[in-house]
Design a protein around this motif. Structure first.
Motif, PDB file in Angstrom:
ATOM      1  N   SER A   1      39.766  36.053  38.712  1.00 58.99           N
ATOM      2  CA  SER A   1      40.721  35.312  37.893  1.00 58.99           C
ATOM      3  C   SER A   1      42.161  35.640  38.294  1.00 58.99           C
ATOM      4  O   SER A   1      43.004  34.744  38.438  1.00 58.99           O
ATOM      5  CB  SER A   1      40.497  35.639  36.414  1.00 58.99           C
ATOM      6  OG  SER A   1      41.383  34.903  35.599  1.00 58.99           O
ATOM      7  N   ILE A   2      42.457  36.921  38.483  1.00 55.94           N
ATOM      8  CA  ILE A   2      43.801  37.329  38.884  1.00 55.94           C
ATOM      9  C   ILE A   2      44.134  36.793  40.273  1.00 55.94           C
ATOM     10  O   ILE A   2      45.261  36.339  40.533  1.00 55.94           O
ATOM     11  CB  ILE A   2      43.934  38.866  38.847  1.00 55.94           C
ATOM     12  CG1 ILE A   2      43.900  39.363  37.393  1.00 55.94           C
ATOM     13  CG2 ILE A   2      45.213  39.326  39.537  1.00 55.94           C
ATOM     14  CD1 ILE A   2      45.053  38.870  36.538  1.00 55.94           C
TER      15      ILE A   2
ATOM     16  N   VAL B   1      45.071  33.127  39.798  1.00 55.76           N
ATOM     17  CA  VAL B   1      46.375  32.874  39.186  1.00 55.76           C
ATOM     18  C   VAL B   1      47.506  33.302  40.119  1.00 55.76           C
ATOM     19  O   VAL B   1      48.571  32.668  40.156  1.00 55.76           O
ATOM     20  CB  VAL B   1      46.490  33.559  37.804  1.00 55.76           C
ATOM     21  CG1 VAL B   1      46.836  35.034  37.903  1.00 55.76           C
ATOM     22  CG2 VAL B   1      47.522  32.835  36.938  1.00 55.76           C
ATOM     23  N   ASN B   2      47.293  34.347  40.909  1.00 54.95           N
ATOM     24  CA  ASN B   2      48.316  34.747  41.878  1.00 54.95           C
ATOM     25  C   ASN B   2      48.504  33.685  42.961  1.00 54.95           C
ATOM     26  O   ASN B   2      49.629  33.427  43.409  1.00 54.95           O
ATOM     27  CB  ASN B   2      47.952  36.087  42.518  1.00 54.95           C
ATOM     28  CG  ASN B   2      48.314  37.272  41.642  1.00 54.95           C
ATOM     29  OD1 ASN B   2      49.183  37.174  40.776  1.00 54.95           O
ATOM     30  ND2 ASN B   2      47.644  38.396  41.847  1.00 54.95           N
TER      31      ASN B   2
ATOM     32  N   GLU C   1      40.415  36.062  28.376  1.00 56.05           N
ATOM     33  CA  GLU C   1      40.580  35.649  29.767  1.00 56.05           C
ATOM     34  C   GLU C   1      41.852  36.311  30.298  1.00 56.05           C
ATOM     35  O   GLU C   1      42.946  36.100  29.780  1.00 56.05           O
ATOM     36  CB  GLU C   1      40.659  34.125  29.855  1.00 56.05           C
ATOM     37  CG  GLU C   1      41.160  33.585  31.176  1.00 56.05           C
ATOM     38  CD  GLU C   1      40.409  34.122  32.380  1.00 56.05           C
ATOM     39  OE1 GLU C   1      41.071  34.612  33.312  1.00 56.05           O
ATOM     40  OE2 GLU C   1      39.160  34.072  32.381  1.00 56.05           O
TER      41      GLU C   1
ATOM     42  N   SER D   1      43.853  35.935  32.722  1.00 51.34           N
ATOM     43  CA  SER D   1      44.972  35.175  33.288  1.00 51.34           C
ATOM     44  C   SER D   1      45.661  34.246  32.299  1.00 51.34           C
ATOM     45  O   SER D   1      46.641  33.589  32.659  1.00 51.34           O
ATOM     46  CB  SER D   1      44.488  34.355  34.495  1.00 51.34           C
ATOM     47  OG  SER D   1      44.100  35.204  35.547  1.00 51.34           O
TER      48      SER D   1
ATOM     49  N   PRO E   1      49.631  35.459  31.769  1.00 48.27           N
ATOM     50  CA  PRO E   1      50.597  35.115  32.820  1.00 48.27           C
ATOM     51  C   PRO E   1      50.738  33.615  33.027  1.00 48.27           C
ATOM     52  O   PRO E   1      51.833  33.125  33.311  1.00 48.27           O
ATOM     53  CB  PRO E   1      50.040  35.812  34.071  1.00 48.27           C
ATOM     54  CG  PRO E   1      48.623  36.126  33.765  1.00 48.27           C
ATOM     55  CD  PRO E   1      48.566  36.345  32.281  1.00 48.27           C
ATOM     56  N   TRP E   2      49.646  32.882  32.871  1.00 50.72           N
ATOM     57  CA  TRP E   2      49.713  31.424  33.035  1.00 50.72           C
ATOM     58  C   TRP E   2      50.629  30.814  31.975  1.00 50.72           C
ATOM     59  O   TRP E   2      51.480  29.977  32.283  1.00 50.72           O
ATOM     60  CB  TRP E   2      48.304  30.837  32.938  1.00 50.72           C
ATOM     61  CG  TRP E   2      48.231  29.362  33.166  1.00 50.72           C
ATOM     62  CD1 TRP E   2      48.265  28.707  34.366  1.00 50.72           C
ATOM     63  CD2 TRP E   2      48.115  28.344  32.160  1.00 50.72           C
ATOM     64  NE1 TRP E   2      48.171  27.341  34.168  1.00 50.72           N
ATOM     65  CE2 TRP E   2      48.076  27.096  32.824  1.00 50.72           C
ATOM     66  CE3 TRP E   2      48.023  28.373  30.769  1.00 50.72           C
ATOM     67  CZ2 TRP E   2      47.958  25.888  32.139  1.00 50.72           C
ATOM     68  CZ3 TRP E   2      47.908  27.174  30.085  1.00 50.72           C
ATOM     69  CH2 TRP E   2      47.878  25.950  30.768  1.00 50.72           C
TER      70      TRP E   2
ATOM     71  N   SER F   1      47.635  42.095  30.356  1.00 50.44           N
ATOM     72  CA  SER F   1      48.252  41.249  31.382  1.00 50.44           C
ATOM     73  C   SER F   1      49.592  40.684  30.916  1.00 50.44           C
ATOM     74  O   SER F   1      50.518  40.531  31.720  1.00 50.44           O
ATOM     75  CB  SER F   1      47.305  40.119  31.794  1.00 50.44           C
ATOM     76  OG  SER F   1      47.026  39.255  30.711  1.00 50.44           O
TER      77      SER F   1
ATOM     78  N   PHE G   1      52.822  41.494  33.194  1.00 48.76           N
ATOM     79  CA  PHE G   1      53.481  40.341  33.811  1.00 48.76           C
ATOM     80  C   PHE G   1      54.927  40.225  33.326  1.00 48.76           C
ATOM     81  O   PHE G   1      55.833  39.919  34.111  1.00 48.76           O
ATOM     82  CB  PHE G   1      52.708  39.060  33.494  1.00 48.76           C
ATOM     83  CG  PHE G   1      53.166  37.867  34.286  1.00 48.76           C
ATOM     84  CD1 PHE G   1      52.880  37.760  35.635  1.00 48.76           C
ATOM     85  CD2 PHE G   1      53.887  36.848  33.685  1.00 48.76           C
ATOM     86  CE1 PHE G   1      53.310  36.668  36.379  1.00 48.76           C
ATOM     87  CE2 PHE G   1      54.316  35.750  34.408  1.00 48.76           C
ATOM     88  CZ  PHE G   1      54.026  35.655  35.764  1.00 48.76           C
TER      89      PHE G   1
ATOM     90  N   TYR H   1      37.435  28.347  38.587  1.00 51.12           N
ATOM     91  CA  TYR H   1      38.852  28.692  38.401  1.00 51.12           C
ATOM     92  C   TYR H   1      39.737  27.572  38.923  1.00 51.12           C
ATOM     93  O   TYR H   1      39.593  27.125  40.055  1.00 51.12           O
ATOM     94  CB  TYR H   1      39.193  29.984  39.150  1.00 51.12           C
ATOM     95  CG  TYR H   1      38.503  31.196  38.610  1.00 51.12           C
ATOM     96  CD1 TYR H   1      38.854  31.726  37.375  1.00 51.12           C
ATOM     97  CD2 TYR H   1      37.491  31.817  39.327  1.00 51.12           C
ATOM     98  CE1 TYR H   1      38.218  32.842  36.868  1.00 51.12           C
ATOM     99  CE2 TYR H   1      36.853  32.940  38.832  1.00 51.12           C
ATOM    100  CZ  TYR H   1      37.225  33.446  37.605  1.00 51.12           C
ATOM    101  OH  TYR H   1      36.589  34.549  37.110  1.00 51.12           O
TER     102      TYR H   1
ATOM    103  N   PHE I   1      43.870  26.536  38.185  1.00 60.96           N
ATOM    104  CA  PHE I   1      45.143  26.514  37.464  1.00 60.96           C
ATOM    105  C   PHE I   1      46.013  25.333  37.891  1.00 60.96           C
ATOM    106  O   PHE I   1      47.136  25.200  37.421  1.00 60.96           O
ATOM    107  CB  PHE I   1      45.897  27.829  37.697  1.00 60.96           C
ATOM    108  CG  PHE I   1      45.186  29.021  37.125  1.00 60.96           C
ATOM    109  CD1 PHE I   1      45.253  29.297  35.776  1.00 60.96           C
ATOM    110  CD2 PHE I   1      44.423  29.844  37.936  1.00 60.96           C
ATOM    111  CE1 PHE I   1      44.583  30.386  35.237  1.00 60.96           C
ATOM    112  CE2 PHE I   1      43.752  30.938  37.412  1.00 60.96           C
ATOM    113  CZ  PHE I   1      43.832  31.206  36.061  1.00 60.96           C
TER     114      PHE I   1
END
Length: 451
Positions: A91-92, A95-96, A147, A149, A152-153, A176, A180, A426, A428
């Motif tokens: 997941s990280i 999102v990264n 979750e 992420s 940060p999302w 997170s 973040f 996943y 985003f």
């Protein structure tokens, strides 16, 4: 003794030391006070939005560096939530990658344009219809679930929108948001205010309501009943925009021509990712009856492949499930024909089964068979007809025919369809519940120029 992680509220880019703390697992939470709430709201009202070009540059750098959260952080979080570290790493990473390419994401949803003279140049966003998007609205973010992420999302979406935000992180996944936000401060960006608000006392329960009342819009995550409990006392003010991410009622449709083994693999993955309690977790599957025997055997085979273990173990697929969630799921399974019960439920049910309309917070799949001449899309649509959203968040469609997939997608009451993929894939980049959040958080100004 394991080291305790000291979380802090953050206002005006400053980490605040609380007068009181509460320990949960290896986390020390600040006890938020009425003064903290008042300070965060005052900051939100007068906060100036960061320039969009700076936001894009910093978010991209944070994503490329991929160092704002480390493996030890994920292990600590896994201990609290029970989510497998393997899932959180993926997941990280996703999102990264999204953050690293954030400008491309924004350009998919509009046009970046520089305006002004040489001394006052600024980058603005025009939406697909050429309307100017403006930020500045005060927004309350109420995050829930685990979750990794989500925080940060959402914080990135708030910065893209130029909204003046207060963020309440999840108590189950608190880390997170904190890390973040610290990364943004280190890069010279003024982040949204961060307040850890529990519901352990009457006073703290009122804080969320106070913040909703004093902001112009709110973004809320949680189960339908949880969201309703928070919002019901306040009603809906005409000037307050309310964006709720509700439970998903997600699932799958399997056509007669589907690759049964692939479908079974993807369905099991969609059902158990992050212990089956995401809004896009696979909860129900409508399968052509002629595939029944092969499908059940394949699903059992795939479920048996899952590695059970400690959430911090590298190999674990299913970590620590919530015992109360299992009791709840077991009550529903008792009226079904269960063909698998090993820390996840697989059950066959008739087309009238109420469980098809439920959202069980546990790895569980209700398999419903349809006969030749019946329409599985209609069955899926019926299962979400009386829900809050009136649609599933995600539906996987298993077929070898692209035409069949496109036809099903055109009629499906859902926010997203996926061809031969798990519902939890996943992503985003695409809309979530039909929205790209940052554009929903902005005001639109139509530009009229004399010709």
């Amino acid at each position: 003794m394991s080291e305790v992680v000291m979380l802090q509220n953050i206002i005006r880019g400053q980490l605040l030391e609380p007068t009181e703390r509460k320990i949960v697992g290896r986390f020390s939470f600040p006890v938020t006070t009425a003064q903290d709430v008042a300070s965060a709201m005052k900051f939100a009202r007068f906060q100036q939005a960061e320039p969009l070009d700076k936001v894009l540059r910093v978010l991209s750098k944070i994503g490329r560096d991929a160092s704002w959260i480390g493996d030890e952080d994920l292990k600590v979080q896994a201990e609290l939530s029970g989510s497998p570290i393997k899932h959180m790493r993926n997941s990280i990473q996703a999102v990264n990658h999204w953050l690293a390419n954030i400008e491309e994401y924004v350009k998919r949803n509009g046009t970046l344009k520089e305006i002004g003279d040489a001394d006052q140049r600024k980058t603005v966003l025009l939406d697909r219809n050429g309307m100017l998007c403006q930020g500045g609205l005060t927004t309350m973010f109420i995050l829930a679930g685990d979750e990794i992420s989500i925080a940060p999302w959402n914080i990135a979406q708030a910065l893209l929108a130029g909204t003046k935000a207060v963020v309440k992180p999840s108590r189950i996944e608190p880390l997170s948001a904190f890390l973040f936000t610290k990364a943004l401060i280190a890069e010279g960006v003024q982040p949204p205010a961060l307040l850890y608000i529990s519901r352990d006392s009457d006073e703290e329960q009122c804080f969320v309501g106070t913040l909703i009342k004093q902001t112009q819009q709110s973004v809320m995550y949680g189960e339908d009943n949880t969201v309703n409990t928070i919002c019901q006392p306040f009603g809906f003010r005409a000037e307050h925009k309310y964006l709720a991410y509700l439970t998903g009622r997600s699932g799958a449709v399997v056509y007669p021509d589907a690759d049964v083994n692939l479908a079974a693999e993807m369905i099991i993955r969609g059902a158990c990712d992050d212990r089956g309690n995401r809004c896009n977790s696979t909860k129900k599957v409508f399968v052509a009856r002629q595939l029944a025997k092969d499908m059940e055997l394949a699903m059992v085979r795939e479920a048996d492949k899952l590695v059970r273990g400690e959430p911090t173990d590298e190999a674990t697929d299913i970590g620590r499930n919530d015992p109360q969630a299992r009791v709840f799921a077991q009550q529903w399974a008792s009226s079904a024909q269960v063909f698998y019960d090993k820390d996840m439920f697989l059950m066959s049910v008739p087309q009238t089964a109420p469980v098809l309309k439920e959202e069980l917070p546990y790895p569980s799949v209700a398999v419903c068979y349809y006969d030749e001449g019946q329409d599985p899309v209609e069955l899926m649509n019926n299962s979400v007809s009386n829900t809050y959203l009136g649609a599933a968040v995600a539906v996987s469609v298993f077929t070898r025919s692209l035409d069949q997939f496109n036809l099903a997608s055109s009629r499906m009451h859902c926010c997203k369809t996926l061809l031969n993929l798990p519902s939890t894939a996943y992503d985003f980049w695409t809309a979530h519940q039909r929205w790209h959040l940052f554009t929903e958080l902005m005001r639109k100004v139509e530009i009229v120029v004399a010709t």
